[in-house]
Design a protein around this motif. Structure first.
Motif, short mmCIF file in Angstrom:
data_model
loop_
_atom_site.label_atom_id
_atom_site.label_comp_id
_atom_site.label_asym_id
_atom_site.label_seq_id
_atom_site.Cartn_x
_atom_site.Cartn_y
_atom_site.Cartn_z
N GLU A 1 57.53 30.79 39.72
CA GLU A 1 56.85 31.65 39.00
C GLU A 1 58.04 32.33 38.18
O GLU A 1 57.72 32.67 37.00
N TRP A 2 59.09 32.56 38.56
CA TRP A 2 60.39 32.94 37.82
C TRP A 2 60.76 32.09 36.64
O TRP A 2 60.55 32.38 35.56
N ALA A 3 60.97 30.64 37.15
CA ALA A 3 61.51 29.71 36.09
C ALA A 3 60.38 29.61 34.91
O ALA A 3 60.50 29.56 33.86
N THR A 4 59.14 29.57 35.54
CA THR A 4 57.94 29.39 34.40
C THR A 4 57.58 30.28 33.58
O THR A 4 57.39 30.15 32.49
N HIS A 5 57.49 31.70 34.32
CA HIS A 5 56.97 32.67 33.59
C HIS A 5 58.11 33.82 33.28
O HIS A 5 58.14 34.45 32.08
N GLY A 6 58.69 34.08 34.24
CA GLY A 6 60.01 35.29 34.20
C GLY A 6 60.94 34.83 33.09
O GLY A 6 61.34 35.87 32.34
N THR A 7 61.13 33.65 32.87
CA THR A 7 62.30 33.44 31.90
C THR A 7 61.88 33.41 30.45
O THR A 7 62.44 33.45 29.49
N CYS A 8 60.33 33.68 30.23
CA CYS A 8 59.72 33.76 28.82
C CYS A 8 59.65 35.10 28.53
O CYS A 8 59.06 35.44 27.57
N ILE A 9 60.19 36.17 29.32
CA ILE A 9 59.74 37.30 28.97
C ILE A 9 60.91 38.16 28.16
O ILE A 9 62.24 38.06 28.94
N SER A 10 60.89 38.40 27.07
CA SER A 10 62.01 38.83 26.06
C SER A 10 62.80 39.98 26.49
O SER A 10 64.18 39.96 26.47
N THR A 11 62.30 41.08 27.25
CA THR A 11 63.00 42.02 27.65
C THR A 11 63.85 41.87 28.81
O THR A 11 64.64 42.70 29.16
N LEU A 12 63.74 40.69 29.33
CA LEU A 12 64.53 40.26 30.51
C LEU A 12 65.53 39.53 30.11
O LEU A 12 66.30 38.85 31.15
N ASP A 13 65.73 39.20 28.89
CA ASP A 13 67.00 38.30 28.38
C ASP A 13 68.10 39.02 28.87
O ASP A 13 68.38 40.32 28.73
N PRO A 14 69.21 38.04 29.39
CA PRO A 14 70.41 38.78 29.72
C PRO A 14 71.13 39.47 28.75
O PRO A 14 72.00 40.61 28.90
N SER A 15 70.98 39.39 27.34
CA SER A 15 71.55 39.86 26.37
C SER A 15 71.12 41.32 26.00
O SER A 15 71.63 42.39 25.61
N CYS A 16 69.82 41.77 26.85
CA CYS A 16 69.46 43.24 26.88
C CYS A 16 69.87 44.08 27.93
O CYS A 16 69.63 45.17 28.18
N TYR A 17 70.90 43.44 28.65
CA TYR A 17 71.60 44.27 29.81
C TYR A 17 73.17 44.45 29.36
O TYR A 17 73.83 43.77 28.67
N SER A 18 73.48 45.81 29.66
CA SER A 18 74.98 45.76 29.32
C SER A 18 75.58 45.75 30.82
O SER A 18 75.02 45.83 31.94
N ASP A 19 77.00 45.09 30.80
CA ASP A 19 77.45 44.76 31.81
C ASP A 19 76.53 43.79 32.82
O ASP A 19 76.70 43.96 34.07
N TYR A 20 76.04 42.87 32.09
CA TYR A 20 75.26 42.11 33.00
C TYR A 20 75.72 41.29 34.02
O TYR A 20 76.97 40.56 33.86
#
Length: 253
Positions: free
Chosen positions: A129-148
């Motif tokens: 579920e994460w690989a198929t759907h979660g990785t397609c959510i733009s607001t969850l991209d690592p670039s959206c985090y500080s100190d990722y």
């Protein structure tokens, strides 16, 4: 920023301390599927219509006999189409370790009761579920985090899906309308839809297997802001429709 792919103990060790990263703060966020924005950390795109999908598994039985269970959270491209498996470098294969390392044992315990597979191990189901759907959510991209820190976006995904599921008590909403599982009764699909729409605040989509046995439901949402802490607003699941007949079975577990 693209993190290195890690699994199991190596991944858990990476985030053994409290997660340091924080998602971007979204000032005056727009609602997904309403136009466009270049800030994909605060505006979910292209997958802006989120479908929280639940199972009613009776053969084999999964989960409590007084609750539906989680299938997942799917970002629909606002028109019924989907992007899938968007970042293989983040297809983590030990969600359990991620949640434990982040101190989210209560989320994990809940998933072990309400996010269950009927044909494979729960961990494999969550990984999928994460690989198929979660990785397609733009607001969850690592670039959206500080100190990722590697994997924290997946922790946020599962934490939010569980919290959202808790607001959608399908079994209770149907029971309150006098619709309970039965081996002998059938129910009007329109009555089930009406009861759920009234409680949810928008139309839902019920699906059947074996022609007339209700077994799955789609709840649709637009999101104002990011998935991590934005507002989920009930909406119609555009592009999805029921395959059920007018009269359906809702058997007990």
């Amino acid at each position: 920023m693209t993190p290195l792919y890690k699994t199991g103990a190596a991944l858990a060790a990476t985030i053994s301390l409290a997660l340091a990263g924080t998602p971007e703060t979204c000032a005056n966020p727009k609602t997904s599927c309403s136009g466009s924005s270049t800030n994909t950390c605060c505006f979910n795109t292209p997958g802006g219509l989120f479908q929280q999908v639940q199972f009613w598994d009776t053969d084999p039985v999964t989960g409590p006999d007084t609750s539906w269970t989680i299938h997942g959270l799917w970002p629909n491209n606002c028109d019924g189409s989907y992007s899938e498996s968007c970042d293989s470098s983040r297809a983590y294969t030990d969600i359990t370790s991620l949640l434990k390392a982040a101190g989210k044992t209560s989320v994990l315990d809940y998933m072990d009761s309400y996010w269950l597979s009927d044909d494979e191990g729960n961990e494999a189901f969550w990984d999928h579920e994460w690989a198929t759907h979660g990785t397609c959510i733009s607001t969850l991209d690592p670039s959206c985090y500080s100190d990722y820190t590697t994997g924290e976006e997946a922790v946020d995904f599962f934490t939010r899906v569980v919290a959202l599921f808790k607001t959608l008590p399908t079994y209770t909403w149907l029971k309150d309308a006098g619709i309970t599982p039965s081996d002998s009764k059938t129910y009007s699909l329109s009555d089930m839809n009406s009861a759920l729409e009234s409680a949810f605040g928008a139309p839902v989509v019920l699906l059947c297997q074996d022609t007339d046995v209700v077994y799955e439901i789609y709840y649709g949402f637009h999101v104002k802001g990011n998935v991590q802490n934005g507002t989920f607003e009930p909406t119609t699941s555009t592009g999805s429709s029921s395959n059920c007949p007018d009269e359906v079975q809702y058997p007990p577990k």
